[in-house]
Motif scaffolding. Structure first.
Motif, short mmCIF file in Angstrom:
data_model
loop_
_atom_site.label_atom_id
_atom_site.label_comp_id
_atom_site.label_asym_id
_atom_site.label_seq_id
_atom_site.Cartn_x
_atom_site.Cartn_y
_atom_site.Cartn_z
N ALA A 82 36.70 40.83 40.12
CA ALA A 82 38.08 40.69 39.65
C ALA A 82 38.41 39.23 39.37
CB ALA A 82 39.04 41.27 40.68
N ALA A 83 38.02 38.34 40.27
CA ALA A 83 38.34 36.92 40.12
C ALA A 83 37.72 36.35 38.85
CB ALA A 83 37.86 36.13 41.33
N ASP A 84 36.51 36.81 38.50
CA ASP A 84 35.87 36.35 37.26
C ASP A 84 36.71 36.71 36.05
OD1 ASP A 84 33.69 35.11 38.38
OD2 ASP A 84 32.33 36.81 38.13
N ARG A 85 37.56 37.69 36.19
CA ARG A 85 38.40 38.17 35.08
C ARG A 85 39.87 37.78 35.26
NH1 ARG A 85 33.98 40.42 35.84
NH2 ARG A 85 32.80 41.53 34.22
N GLY A 86 40.14 36.90 36.22
CA GLY A 86 41.50 36.44 36.44
C GLY A 86 42.40 37.50 37.01
N ILE A 87 41.85 38.39 37.85
CA ILE A 87 42.60 39.51 38.41
C ILE A 87 42.66 39.38 39.92
CG2 ILE A 87 42.67 42.03 38.68
CD1 ILE A 87 41.12 42.17 36.00
N ARG A 88 43.82 39.57 40.46
CA ARG A 88 44.03 39.55 41.90
C ARG A 88 43.72 40.93 42.49
NH1 ARG A 88 50.14 38.03 42.43
NH2 ARG A 88 49.60 37.99 44.63
N VAL A 89 43.24 40.96 43.72
CA VAL A 89 43.04 42.21 44.44
C VAL A 89 43.91 42.17 45.69
CG1 VAL A 89 41.42 43.73 45.62
CG2 VAL A 89 40.68 42.47 43.59
N ILE A 90 44.96 42.99 45.69
CA ILE A 90 45.89 43.06 46.82
C ILE A 90 45.60 44.37 47.56
CG2 ILE A 90 48.31 43.26 47.51
CD1 ILE A 90 49.05 41.61 45.06
N PRO A 91 45.13 44.29 48.80
CA PRO A 91 44.81 45.50 49.54
C PRO A 91 46.04 46.09 50.21
CG PRO A 91 44.32 43.64 50.91
CD PRO A 91 44.85 43.08 49.60
N SER B 163 30.23 57.39 51.34
CA SER B 163 31.58 57.18 50.77
C SER B 163 32.31 56.11 51.56
CB SER B 163 32.36 58.50 50.78
OG SER B 163 31.69 59.49 50.04
N VAL B 164 31.67 54.97 51.72
CA VAL B 164 32.20 53.87 52.52
C VAL B 164 32.01 52.57 51.75
CG1 VAL B 164 32.03 52.59 54.68
CG2 VAL B 164 31.66 55.06 54.67
N TYR B 165 33.04 51.73 51.76
CA TYR B 165 32.93 50.39 51.19
C TYR B 165 32.49 49.43 52.28
CZ TYR B 165 35.93 52.62 47.71
OH TYR B 165 36.46 53.49 46.79
N SER B 166 31.37 48.78 52.09
CA SER B 166 30.92 47.75 53.02
C SER B 166 31.69 46.46 52.76
CB SER B 166 29.42 47.50 52.84
OG SER B 166 29.17 46.90 51.57
N TYR B 167 31.55 45.51 53.66
CA TYR B 167 32.13 44.20 53.40
C TYR B 167 31.59 43.62 52.10
CZ TYR B 167 34.89 42.82 57.53
OH TYR B 167 35.88 42.67 58.46
N ASP B 168 30.30 43.80 51.86
CA ASP B 168 29.72 43.28 50.63
C ASP B 168 30.31 43.97 49.40
OD1 ASP B 168 28.13 41.44 51.91
OD2 ASP B 168 26.33 42.70 51.90
N ASP B 169 30.59 45.27 49.51
CA ASP B 169 31.24 45.98 48.40
C ASP B 169 32.61 45.37 48.10
OD1 ASP B 169 29.16 47.81 48.05
OD2 ASP B 169 30.04 49.27 49.45
N VAL B 170 33.39 45.16 49.15
CA VAL B 170 34.73 44.59 48.97
C VAL B 170 34.64 43.20 48.35
CG1 VAL B 170 36.78 43.74 50.17
CG2 VAL B 170 35.79 45.95 50.81
N LYS B 171 33.74 42.38 48.86
CA LYS B 171 33.57 41.03 48.32
C LYS B 171 33.13 41.08 46.86
CE LYS B 171 32.49 38.91 52.79
NZ LYS B 171 31.43 38.29 53.63
N ALA B 172 32.28 42.05 46.53
CA ALA B 172 31.81 42.17 45.14
C ALA B 172 32.97 42.55 44.21
CB ALA B 172 30.71 43.22 45.05
N VAL B 173 33.85 43.44 44.66
CA VAL B 173 35.01 43.81 43.86
C VAL B 173 35.93 42.61 43.67
CG1 VAL B 173 37.13 45.18 43.85
CG2 VAL B 173 34.95 46.27 44.41
#
Length: 651
Positions: free
Chosen positions: A273-282, A259-269
């Motif tokens: 999102a970017a491919d769909r024109g969506i910002r990710v604000i943590p 139940s952990v997000y790796s750096y690669d998981d975060v980058k994949a999200v």
């Protein structure tokens, strides 16, 4: 697929509409076949149906981000085909049937920059043979391609429970359903842009872990509704489910190793999102909601009241509003640099120009009864009760003044960890409850509704600060309209124990928010409902001041009773109601006079699209109501209501 690279005036119950909403005759007309959600700002349609084969379209893309637009063009085919069966191959060099409309020309004229400043406007025109899309930025073209997808109508829509695969289409053939797709009522001319630049969903992945697959599906839903921000409330007191290079032992604050997000998981999200024109604000919240930080040896010395227990208590209340407790000792000069290392780490990992630094729900009882804080913030004090009365949970004026001063130093120091150019976003509490000043241009996310003592809601309070020169931008997450996780009842076993149980009892702001309630809210122009009036009849006034500071809103889906298994049904299609209210606000004469009988058939069709794309979206009504009028006969609607007395159409 080939790639070459409304509304009417009405009177409704006071629990939904502002009492001072003036009746108005809407200039809006019904969208043919209920095809579009959100509603475009302006459009015209014709009377001709043109056939189209989503698999055989040729996309001519000029300018913009070719990779993103190519992926989006592929999604047009996939998503259009999900609601019906295509024609059988019979001719053509590739064995495909070519419809009347064969080409889609996409032209992006400008140069892309930061998504926060992206121009989402577009124009879309259809003819008897093709579609033309123009946009300034790539994101505008992405929005247009979603509109095109929604213009493609199956000749016979498959039932929601039948997949458009070989077996499903064979069953449809046997049942006599016609194959093929059309763009009905052409030619279309659409000129569109959003009314608000910030249109989001706040997703909590700490209370219950949400896997990456479910986050990506949520992003698909945001793209389908033209929402453009995922506010990722990634950590909280309950768990820290993301890898840290600054404090590797924080991983022990995850629920388990899976139940952990790796750096690669975060980058994949972020990439998805970017491919769909969506910002990710943590959001990495401090100084409250801090229990999970105590799992790291490097941060634990700065976390007070872990799991409650301040002043010898054993329950979480009154130490904090929700277990587990934990508040950063903001008086300790080492705290801000220690937590600043996390801010520096994650502001590099998350590429958006905005970083959410939390700032909500300081635990006064925790600080006021902890010697580690009081000895630093109030040196020389031997009787803690003189600065904070623990028996009555009452801070003194001296305590409040020093809390503001201490927090100001902490906030200023930790913010220095942000890279130059990054904008800080905060919950309202930091400026309204704690009196801290943050830089002009900071984004303040408001979540509280009516303050009976001040006779104002939080959004108005921030506007008042702006009138004095604060210069804040505002995002509305009014809990009385945008908290979509409510309505499931209490989860705490001590639900009647003091104010600490209020957040999860069936009280005023955690009740279920209907799509209609969400739909009629507009941050700039709606009267804010007085949430101390639990029967919903007391209404406050509309916001006053420089309303341009309100850049948008975010629906919230908090995770106490949400995980991947019920996320969809809680979020959709109600988040779509917020999406149209925010995208199309300028198209409506007033947010308080929207006609549900015009909107619901379109929302029903959109909900069908969500189901076809794999979402477990909530049902809106019995299927009978899709073709027959439900409600107008007994609801007291006036006879002249534009759509309420018409037989509805479905697809």
């Amino acid at each position: 697929m080939q790639l070459s690279v409304i509304l009417a005036a009405t009177t409704l119950v006071a629990s939904v509409f502002a009492a001072d909403a003036a009746p108005a005759v809407s200039p809006l007309t019904k969208v043919p076949h209920n095809l579009l959600w959100p509603r475009p700002q302006t459009w015209t349609a014709g009377t001709t149906d043109n056939t189209i084969n989503p698999q055989a379209l040729v996309f001519n893309i000029v300018g913009g981000d070719q990779a993103k637009l190519t992926k989006a063009a592929n999604r047009v085919s996939t998503n259009a085909l999900a609601v019906g069966c295509n024609v059988l191959p019979s001719y053509g060099c590739s064995g495909q049937v070519y419809g009347d409309i064969t080409t889609v020309s996409v032209t992006v004229s400008g140069t892309d920059g930061d998504l926060a400043d992206a121009d989402e406007s577009y124009t879309l025109d259809t003819t008897s043979s093709g579609v033309t899309i123009t946009a300034v930025h790539t994101v505008g073209a992405l929005r247009a391609l979603e509109t095109l997808t929604q213009l493609i109508k199956p000749v016979s829509k498959l039932p929601d429970w039948i997949a458009s695969d070989a077996a499903g289409c064979a069953a449809a053939d046997a049942a006599g359903l016609a194959r093929g797709f059309v763009v009905p009522n052409g030619p279309w001319h659409i000129v569109d842009k959003p009314s608000y630049s910030y249109r989001g969903v706040s997703l909590d992945t700490s209370r219950n872990y949400i896997p990456v697959s479910a986050i990506k599906r949520t992003l698909d839903g945001l793209a389908a509704t033209k929402l453009n921000v995922l506010h990722w409330h990634i950590v909280d007191a309950t768990s820290f489910p993301v890898v840290s290079t600054s404090y590797p032992d924080l991983a022990t604050a995850a629920y388990d190793a899976l139940s952990v997000y790796s750096y690669d998981d975060v980058k994949a999200v972020i990439a998805y999102a970017a491919d769909r024109g969506i910002r990710v604000i943590p959001e990495f919240d401090t100084p409250a909601h801090a229990n999970a930080y105590s799992f790291s040896k490097g941060l634990a010395p700065y976390v007070l009241c872990v799991n409650g227990g301040a002043a010898g208590t054993t329950s979480f209340w009154p130490t904090c509003p929700e277990p587990p407790c934990g508040n950063v000792n903001i008086a300790d000069p080492g705290a801000a640099p220690a937590f600043g290392a996390l801010v520096k780490e994650y502001s590099a990992l998350f590429t958006d120009s905005v970083f959410h630094m939390g700032g909500d729900e300081i635990e006064r009882f925790c600080l006021g009864t902890s010697k580690e804080y009081v000895n630093l913030a109030h040196p020389g004090v031997t009787d803690f009760n003189t600065v904070f009365n623990a028996s009555t949970n009452t801070p003194s004026a001296t305590f409040e003044k020093q809390l503001t001063a201490t927090y100001q130093v902490y906030a200023d120091t930790i913010r220095k960890a942000l890279p130059t150019g990054k904008v800080a976003q905060y919950w309202e509490d930091i400026v309204l409850s704690e009196g801290v000043t943050v830089p002009a241009g900071s984004i303040i996310q408001v979540w509280n509704s009516w303050d009976n003592k001040a006779q104002k809601n939080s959004l108005q309070k921030v506007l008042d600060l702006n009138a004095k020169g604060a210069g804040y931008k505002i995002v509305d997450t009014n809990n009385d309209y945008y908290y979509l996780d409510g309505g499931s009842g209490a989860w705490l076993t001590d639900r009647g124990f003091g104010p600490g149980g209020d957040s999860w009892k069936e009280n005023y702001w955690t009740k279920y928010k209907t799509w209609q309630r969400v739909y009629t809210h507009d941050p700039r122009t709606s009267a804010q409902e007085n949430t101390t009036d639990t029967d919903g009849t007391g209404l406050a006034g509309k916001p006053k001041g420089d309303l341009s500071a309100i850049i948008g809103a975010s629906a919230a889906i908090w995770g106490e009773r949400i995980d991947a298994n019920n996320l969809d049904v809680k979020l959709w299609p109600r988040a779509a109601a917020a999406a149209e209210a925010l995208w199309s606000a300028d198209a409506f004469p007033t947010p308080d006079a929207k006609d549900f009988f015009e909107a619901q058939p379109r929302l029903q069709v959109f909900r069908d699209r969500l189901i076809s794309r794999g979402f477990n979206a909530e049902a809106l009504q019995p299927f009978w109501c899709n073709y027959n009028q439900c409600g107008a006969a007994f609801s007291g609607y006036p006879a002249g209501l534009a759509f309420g007395n018409q037989k509805p159409t479905y697809w």
